[in-house]
Design an enzyme around this catalytic site. Structure first.
Site, PDB file in Angstrom:
ATOM      1  N   SER A 136       0.810   2.581 -10.644  1.00 56.88           N
ATOM      2  CA  SER A 136       1.367   3.217  -9.448  1.00 56.88           C
ATOM      3  C   SER A 136       2.866   3.407  -9.598  1.00 56.88           C
ATOM      4  O   SER A 136       3.581   2.506 -10.042  1.00 56.88           O
ATOM      5  CB  SER A 136       1.076   2.362  -8.211  1.00 56.88           C
ATOM      6  OG  SER A 136      -0.314   2.271  -7.991  1.00 56.88           O
ATOM      7  N   ARG A 144       5.459   4.942   1.718  1.00 48.70           N
ATOM      8  CA  ARG A 144       4.758   6.027   1.028  1.00 48.70           C
ATOM      9  C   ARG A 144       4.350   7.139   1.981  1.00 48.70           C
ATOM     10  O   ARG A 144       4.188   8.292   1.572  1.00 48.70           O
ATOM     11  CB  ARG A 144       3.524   5.466   0.303  1.00 48.70           C
ATOM     12  CG  ARG A 144       2.970   6.396  -0.762  1.00 48.70           C
ATOM     13  CD  ARG A 144       2.099   5.668  -1.744  1.00 48.70           C
ATOM     14  NE  ARG A 144       0.767   5.426  -1.226  1.00 48.70           N
ATOM     15  CZ  ARG A 144      -0.185   4.784  -1.917  1.00 48.70           C
ATOM     16  NH1 ARG A 144       0.078   4.309  -3.118  1.00 48.70           N
ATOM     17  NH2 ARG A 144      -1.380   4.591  -1.393  1.00 48.70           N
ATOM     18  N   LYS A 170      -3.146  -4.621  12.293  1.00 47.94           N
ATOM     19  CA  LYS A 170      -2.875  -5.747  13.193  1.00 47.94           C
ATOM     20  C   LYS A 170      -2.737  -7.069  12.443  1.00 47.94           C
ATOM     21  O   LYS A 170      -2.142  -8.014  12.968  1.00 47.94           O
ATOM     22  CB  LYS A 170      -3.965  -5.859  14.257  1.00 47.94           C
ATOM     23  CG  LYS A 170      -5.341  -6.242  13.743  1.00 47.94           C
ATOM     24  CD  LYS A 170      -6.330  -6.338  14.897  1.00 47.94           C
ATOM     25  CE  LYS A 170      -7.722  -6.719  14.411  1.00 47.94           C
ATOM     26  NZ  LYS A 170      -8.685  -6.829  15.530  1.00 47.94           N
ATOM     27  N   CYS A 175      -6.855  -1.499  -3.347  1.00 43.59           N
ATOM     28  CA  CYS A 175      -7.833  -0.440  -3.604  1.00 43.59           C
ATOM     29  C   CYS A 175      -7.818  -0.016  -5.061  1.00 43.59           C
ATOM     30  O   CYS A 175      -8.794   0.545  -5.560  1.00 43.59           O
ATOM     31  CB  CYS A 175      -7.564   0.752  -2.701  1.00 43.59           C
ATOM     32  SG  CYS A 175      -5.884   1.379  -2.837  1.00 43.59           S
ATOM     33  N   TRP A 232      -3.296  -3.354   5.713  1.00 43.88           N
ATOM     34  CA  TRP A 232      -2.630  -4.655   5.778  1.00 43.88           C
ATOM     35  C   TRP A 232      -2.176  -5.167   4.411  1.00 43.88           C
ATOM     36  O   TRP A 232      -1.357  -6.072   4.329  1.00 43.88           O
ATOM     37  CB  TRP A 232      -3.553  -5.709   6.406  1.00 43.88           C
ATOM     38  CG  TRP A 232      -4.923  -5.802   5.795  1.00 43.88           C
ATOM     39  CD1 TRP A 232      -6.069  -5.240   6.275  1.00 43.88           C
ATOM     40  CD2 TRP A 232      -5.293  -6.495   4.590  1.00 43.88           C
ATOM     41  NE1 TRP A 232      -7.132  -5.540   5.442  1.00 43.88           N
ATOM     42  CE2 TRP A 232      -6.684  -6.309   4.400  1.00 43.88           C
ATOM     43  CE3 TRP A 232      -4.591  -7.265   3.661  1.00 43.88           C
ATOM     44  CZ2 TRP A 232      -7.372  -6.848   3.324  1.00 43.88           C
ATOM     45  CZ3 TRP A 232      -5.280  -7.796   2.578  1.00 43.88           C
ATOM     46  CH2 TRP A 232      -6.656  -7.596   2.421  1.00 43.88           C
ATOM     47  N   ASN A 233      -2.692  -4.595   3.310  1.00 43.08           N
ATOM     48  CA  ASN A 233      -2.482  -5.254   2.015  1.00 43.08           C
ATOM     49  C   ASN A 233      -1.136  -4.963   1.361  1.00 43.08           C
ATOM     50  O   ASN A 233      -0.644  -5.777   0.580  1.00 43.08           O
ATOM     51  CB  ASN A 233      -3.631  -4.929   1.053  1.00 43.08           C
ATOM     52  CG  ASN A 233      -3.868  -3.452   0.884  1.00 43.08           C
ATOM     53  OD1 ASN A 233      -3.426  -2.628   1.675  1.00 43.08           O
ATOM     54  ND2 ASN A 233      -4.600  -3.103  -0.166  1.00 43.08           N
ATOM     55  N   LYS A 243       0.920   3.574  13.080  1.00 44.70           N
ATOM     56  CA  LYS A 243       0.136   2.415  13.519  1.00 44.70           C
ATOM     57  C   LYS A 243      -0.108   1.529  12.312  1.00 44.70           C
ATOM     58  O   LYS A 243      -0.833   1.891  11.394  1.00 44.70           O
ATOM     59  CB  LYS A 243      -1.206   2.828  14.125  1.00 44.70           C
ATOM     60  CG  LYS A 243      -1.901   1.661  14.854  1.00 44.70           C
ATOM     61  CD  LYS A 243      -3.369   1.856  15.050  1.00 44.70           C
ATOM     62  CE  LYS A 243      -4.138   1.556  13.787  1.00 44.70           C
ATOM     63  NZ  LYS A 243      -4.036   0.125  13.382  1.00 44.70           N
ATOM     64  N   GLU A 283      -6.685   8.025   1.809  1.00 43.68           N
ATOM     65  CA  GLU A 283      -6.749   7.164   0.625  1.00 43.68           C
ATOM     66  C   GLU A 283      -7.680   6.022   0.994  1.00 43.68           C
ATOM     67  O   GLU A 283      -7.317   5.128   1.745  1.00 43.68           O
ATOM     68  CB  GLU A 283      -5.343   6.676   0.264  1.00 43.68           C
ATOM     69  CG  GLU A 283      -5.244   6.120  -1.133  1.00 43.68           C
ATOM     70  CD  GLU A 283      -5.347   4.615  -1.157  1.00 43.68           C
ATOM     71  OE1 GLU A 283      -6.462   4.110  -1.475  1.00 43.68           O
ATOM     72  OE2 GLU A 283      -4.353   3.943  -0.870  1.00 43.68           O
ATOM     73  N   GLU A 327     -16.836  -2.732  -3.217  1.00 45.55           N
ATOM     74  CA  GLU A 327     -15.446  -3.149  -3.398  1.00 45.55           C
ATOM     75  C   GLU A 327     -15.302  -4.610  -2.980  1.00 45.55           C
ATOM     76  O   GLU A 327     -15.616  -4.980  -1.851  1.00 45.55           O
ATOM     77  CB  GLU A 327     -14.533  -2.265  -2.552  1.00 45.55           C
ATOM     78  CG  GLU A 327     -13.068  -2.456  -2.843  1.00 45.55           C
ATOM     79  CD  GLU A 327     -12.208  -1.401  -2.145  1.00 45.55           C
ATOM     80  OE1 GLU A 327     -11.115  -1.111  -2.666  1.00 45.55           O
ATOM     81  OE2 GLU A 327     -12.624  -0.875  -1.093  1.00 45.55           O
TER      82      GLU A 327
END
Length: 503
Positions: A464, A182, A200, A307, A173-174, A197, A273, A404
Site C-alpha cells: 500500500s 485516504r 464506533k 482487508c 475501525w482497523n 462517519k 473497498e 475472511e
C-alpha cells in the site's frame, strides 16, 4: 504443536497521566458546521480499550437529526468551497500533513488505546496515512482538464474537472487515521464537502484528525463528523438526501452491497473497498527466507485485521514443510501484549466479537482435519488477545479457506503446480490483495495476468502506498483510492463546446 506463546513483559512506554491528558484533549462531540457539539438528544456511546476491556471515553452519539444537520452544513458550504483556489486547498492539506507529523505521538497513542495495535505499528500508520495528505496536496494543483478541436474542426472542446459535490465518507475501525486521510484528502483536493462517519469502535483518532483539519484552516462546514452508536441512524437520512452526490465506504461486502442499493435511488457515485480473501503464493523457486518475511508482514500487519491480509498461504508441496517450519517459528516468537508495552509485536483483537470469531474459525478448521502448528488459543484472560497461529493440512472447505479471517491465523494450503495455485487463489468471490513469491519473473507476469485481484505484491508483503491506486475487483469493491486515480473518484467531467474561431 508449539505450546509457548511469547507474552510482552516490557515497561509501558507511556504513563497513565499521559493517557488521561490525551483523552481530555481529544474531541468527543459531533463536528457540525465547524463546531463540536453534543448530540441533539444528549445520547452517548462508550469506546473501550481492547487490551483491557475498560472504557476509554464516552462520545456523543449522532441522531438522524444530527446527520441531517451535518448534511445541511456540507450542502451549504459546497459552492464556496468548490470555488476556492486549488492552491489554497493544497496548502490546507500540506499544513494538515505537517500537523499530523507534529502530533504523531498523540495520534499513535490514540490508535493503540482504541484499536490495540502496537505503538510502533501505529506510528507506521501515521507515516502511511499522512502521505495521503501530502500526495493530494500535490495533486490538487495538477488536476488538469484538456482542450482540443473536434474532428470536424467546427468546435473547440473544453473538458473540465469539477467537484462531484457533497460526499458521505464511511471509515472502518482497523486503520482509523489512514482510512480517514485516504478519503478526506482527495475530497478536499477536488473541492468536495464531506460528512464523515467513523467506526464506533475506533472514533477517537478520526475526531482528533478532524480537529487537525480545522487547525490547518479548513473552513466550517467542509468537513463534518457524526460518530454514532447506530450506523443506520446516521446513514439513512444522509443517503436519502437528494443533495448528496457520492458515498465512499470501506468495510464488509454485505454492508457495501446495501449501500450500493441505497445509492441507486439517487444515482450516487460510489467508491467501495470491501472484503478480501487474499492468497499468498509461494512457488518452489521462491527465496524462502524472503517469502517467510513477506508472509509475516502480509499476515500479521494489524494483528491480521486488515482487508489486505494474506488470508490463505498457498505453498508448493515441495517446499511446504521447510516454509512451514520457518514461518511457524517466526510467528511463535512474536510477543503478544498491550500495545503500549515496549516489546509488544502483536496487540489484542478489537473486541470480544472478534475474539469469538477467530476462535470459531480455528475450531472449525481443526474439526475438519487441520493441524495446529503453533498458537491456536487465547492469550490471558484480560482483553482480547489471540496467539499468532499457523494451521497445516487445511482442507479447501474449511472456513479459513473460504472466508475472511480478520485475525492472526494463517492457514497453509499446498498446491501442485502453477495452474493449481491460480485455481485455488481464484476460488473466492473476493479480489482485493494478493501476493506472489517466485524468482521467475516470467511466471510472475503470467500469474499476474491470470489472478483475479486488484492488487498484487511481488516478493513483498506490504504494498500500500498513497501514490498507488488501491482497490479490488469482483465483490471486493469498485473504484480506486490513492494515486492519480484517487482524485478522479471525487470529480465529474464537464464538456463545453465552443464556437471555432475559424467558423
Amino acid at each position: 504443536m508449539a505450546e509457548h506463546t511469547a507474552v510482552a513483559t516490557g515497561a509501558p512506554s507511556v504513563s497513565a497521566e499521559q493517557i488521561r491528558d490525551l483523552l481530555a484533549r481529544t474531541p468527543k462531540g459531533l463536528l457540525i458546521n465547524g463546531t463540536w457539539r453534543d448530540a441533539s438528544d444528549g445520547g452517548t456511546f462508550d469506546v473501550e480499550n481492547p487490551a483491557t476491556g475498560e472504557v476509554l471515553a464516552t462520545l456523543a452519539s449522532a441522531t438522524p437529526e444530527d446527520a441531517q444537520a451535518a448534511m445541511d452544513a456540507a450542502a451549504e458550504a459546497q459552492e464556496d468551497w468548490a470555488r476556492t483556489a486549488p492552491r489554497e486547498r493544497a496548502e490546507i492539506l500540506r499544513r494538515a500533513f505537517d500537523l499530523v507529523q507534529e502530533r504523531r505521538e498523540d495520534l499513535a497513542l490514540l490508535m493503540t488505546l482504541e484499536m490495540g495495535k502496537p505503538l510502533a505499528e501505529a506510528n507506521g500508520e501515521i507515516t502511511y496515512g499522512g502521505e495521503f495528505l501530502r500526495w493530494f496536496s500535490e495533486e490538487t494543483v495538477r488536476h488538469y482538464g484538456r482542450t482540443a478541436s473536434t474532428p470536424e474542426g467546427n468546435l473547440q472542446m473544453v473538458i473540465r474537472h469539477k467537484p462531484v459535490g457533497p460526499c458521505y465518507l464511511i471509515t472502518p475501525w482497523n486503520f482509523p487515521l489512514a482510512m480517514a486521510t485516504r478519503k478526506v484528502s482527495p475530497a478536499v483536493a477536488a473541492g468536495c464537502t464531506m460528512v464523515l462517519k467513523s467506526a464506533k469502535l475506533t472514533p477517537l483518532t478520526s475526531q482528533y484528525f478532524a480537529q487537525i483539519m480545522i487547525d490547518a484552516g479548513l473552513p466550517a462546514g467542509v468537513l463534518n463528523v457524526v460518530s454514532s452508536k447506530s450506523a443506520s441512524a446516521v446513514s439513512k437520512p444522509i443517503m436519502a438526501d437528494p443533495r448528496l452526490r457520492k458515498v465512499s465506504f470501506t468495510g464488509s461486502t454485505p454492508v457495501g452491497k446495501q449501500l450500493i442499493k441505497d445509492a441507486a435511488d439517487n444515482v450516487l457515485r460510489t467508491s467501495m473497498e470491501l472484503g478480501g480473501n487474499g492468497p499468498l503464493l509461494v512457488f518452489d523457486d521462491a527465496d524462502l527466507d524472503k517469502a517467510v518475511t513477506g508472509a509475516v508482514a502480509a499476515k500479521m500487519r494489524n494483528m491480521g485485521e486488515a482487508c489486505t491480509a494474506a488470508n490463505r498461504i498457498l505453498v508448493h508441496e515441495s517446499v511446504a514443510e521447510e516454509f512451514m517450519e520457518k514461518f511457524a517459528t517466526t510467528l511463535a516468537g512474536l510477543t503478544v501484549g498491550d500495545g503500549t508495552l515496549e516489546d509488544t509485536k502483536v496487540g489484542p483483537l478489537v473486541d470480544s466479537n472478534a475474539l469469538e470469531s477467530v476462535t470459531a474459525f480455528v475450531d472449525d478448521a481443526v474439526a475438519k482435519g487441520a493441524r495446529v502448528v503453533t498458537g491456536g488459543h487465547r492469550v490471558g484472560d484480560k482483553g482480547y488477545f489471540y496467539a499468532p497461529t499457523v494451521l497445516a493440512d487445511v482442507p479447501e472447505d474449511a472456513r479459513v479457506s473460504c472466508e475472511e479471517i480478520f485475525g492472526p491465523v494463517a492457514p497453509v494450503i499446498t498446491f501442485k503446480d502453477e495452474d493449481d495455485a491460480v485455481r485455488i487463489a481464484n476460488t473466492t468471490e473476493y479480489g482485493l490483495a494478493s501476493y506472489v513469491f517466485t524468482e521467475d519473473y516470467k511466471r510472475a507476469y503470467r500469474v499476474a495476468d491470470r489472478i483475479e485481484f486488484g492488487l498484487m505484491g511481488l516478493n513483498v508483503g506490504v504494498i500500500s502506498n498513497a501514490a498507488a491506486p488501491f482497490g479490488g475487483v469482483k465483490q471486493s469493491g469498485v473504484g480506486r483510492e490513492g494515486g492519480a486515480e484517487g482524485i478522479e473518484e471525487y470529480s465529474t467531467v464537464q464538456y463545453i463546446g465552443v464556437e471555432s474561431p475559424w467558423s
